[in-house]
Design a protein around this motif. Structure first.
Motif, PDB file in Angstrom:
ATOM      1  N   MET A   1       0.941  -1.337  -0.165  1.00 15.55           N
ATOM      2  CA  MET A   1      -0.064   0.084  -0.023  1.00 15.55           C
ATOM      3  C   MET A   1       0.936   1.204  -0.118  1.00 15.55           C
ATOM      4  O   MET A   1       0.592   2.098  -0.746  1.00 15.55           O
TER       5      MET A   1
ATOM      6  N   VAL B   1       2.357   1.676  -3.284  1.00 16.03           N
ATOM      7  CA  VAL B   1       1.400   2.120  -4.358  1.00 16.03           C
ATOM      8  C   VAL B   1       1.171   3.566  -4.160  1.00 16.03           C
ATOM      9  O   VAL B   1       0.882   4.520  -5.096  1.00 16.03           O
ATOM     10  N   MET B   2       1.024   3.977  -2.876  1.00 17.57           N
ATOM     11  CA  MET B   2       0.732   5.409  -2.744  1.00 17.57           C
ATOM     12  C   MET B   2       1.837   6.328  -2.835  1.00 17.57           C
ATOM     13  O   MET B   2       1.499   7.614  -2.506  1.00 17.57           O
ATOM     14  N   SER B   3       3.130   5.854  -3.360  1.00 22.79           N
ATOM     15  CA  SER B   3       4.034   6.883  -3.762  1.00 22.79           C
ATOM     16  C   SER B   3       3.428   7.487  -5.393  1.00 22.79           C
ATOM     17  O   SER B   3       4.084   8.400  -5.654  1.00 22.79           O
ATOM     18  N   TYR B   4       2.480   7.082  -5.856  1.00 21.00           N
ATOM     19  CA  TYR B   4       2.098   7.294  -7.002  1.00 21.00           C
ATOM     20  C   TYR B   4       2.921   7.467  -7.918  1.00 21.00           C
ATOM     21  O   TYR B   4       2.898   8.248  -8.981  1.00 21.00           O
ATOM     22  N   ASN B   5       3.662   6.375  -8.147  1.00 18.55           N
ATOM     23  CA  ASN B   5       4.315   5.952  -9.288  1.00 18.55           C
ATOM     24  C   ASN B   5       3.643   4.935 -10.082  1.00 18.55           C
ATOM     25  O   ASN B   5       3.401   3.946  -9.589  1.00 18.55           O
ATOM     26  N   GLY B   6       3.347   5.453 -11.250  1.00 17.41           N
ATOM     27  CA  GLY B   6       2.778   4.435 -12.183  1.00 17.41           C
ATOM     28  C   GLY B   6       3.414   2.921 -12.329  1.00 17.41           C
ATOM     29  O   GLY B   6       2.801   2.002 -12.268  1.00 17.41           O
ATOM     30  N   TRP B   7       4.720   2.669 -12.373  1.00  9.64           N
ATOM     31  CA  TRP B   7       5.375   1.674 -12.634  1.00  9.64           C
ATOM     32  C   TRP B   7       5.240   0.744 -11.546  1.00  9.64           C
ATOM     33  O   TRP B   7       5.170  -0.281 -11.487  1.00  9.64           O
TER      34      TRP B   7
ATOM     35  N   PHE C   1       2.602   0.994  -9.246  1.00  5.99           N
ATOM     36  CA  PHE C   1       1.371   0.539  -9.236  1.00  5.99           C
ATOM     37  C   PHE C   1       1.162  -0.556 -10.057  1.00  5.99           C
ATOM     38  O   PHE C   1       0.477  -1.573  -9.720  1.00  5.99           O
ATOM     39  N   LEU C   2       1.789  -0.483 -11.439  1.00  6.02           N
ATOM     40  CA  LEU C   2       1.510  -1.455 -12.436  1.00  6.02           C
ATOM     41  C   LEU C   2       2.404  -2.805 -12.027  1.00  6.02           C
ATOM     42  O   LEU C   2       1.807  -3.840 -12.115  1.00  6.02           O
TER      43      LEU C   2
ATOM     44  N   ALA D   1       2.783  -3.786  -8.840  1.00  5.50           N
ATOM     45  CA  ALA D   1       1.716  -4.224  -7.772  1.00  5.50           C
ATOM     46  C   ALA D   1       0.641  -5.251  -8.416  1.00  5.50           C
ATOM     47  O   ALA D   1       0.382  -6.258  -8.047  1.00  5.50           O
ATOM     48  N   ILE D   2       0.258  -4.765  -9.328  1.00  2.75           N
ATOM     49  CA  ILE D   2      -1.021  -5.259 -10.171  1.00  2.75           C
ATOM     50  C   ILE D   2      -0.663  -6.498 -10.888  1.00  2.75           C
ATOM     51  O   ILE D   2      -1.184  -7.554 -10.893  1.00  2.75           O
TER      52      ILE D   2
END
Length: 55
Positions: free
Chosen positions: A23, A26-32, A34-35, A37-38
């Protein structure tokens, strides 16, 4: 019984800690991140689900 309960408790703690770490990443707002993690969650589910005996 007690050893089983302690093991389950420790496993729960590890799950919670890892969940919070993901979490925060992901909350670092880095798109890579987030991707990643998904994709990691998807691949992990895909690989482990048949081993659970339900698939």
């Amino acid at each position: 019984w007690f050893e089983y309960h302690v093991g389950q408790t420790l496993f729960h703690v590890v799950q919670v800690v890892l969940g919070y770490m993901v979490m925060l990443a992901v909350m670092s707002y880095n798109g890579w991140i987030f991707l990643g993690a998904i994709v990691g969650s998807t691949l992990g589910y895909f690989v482990v689900y048949p081993l659970l005996g339900r698939g």
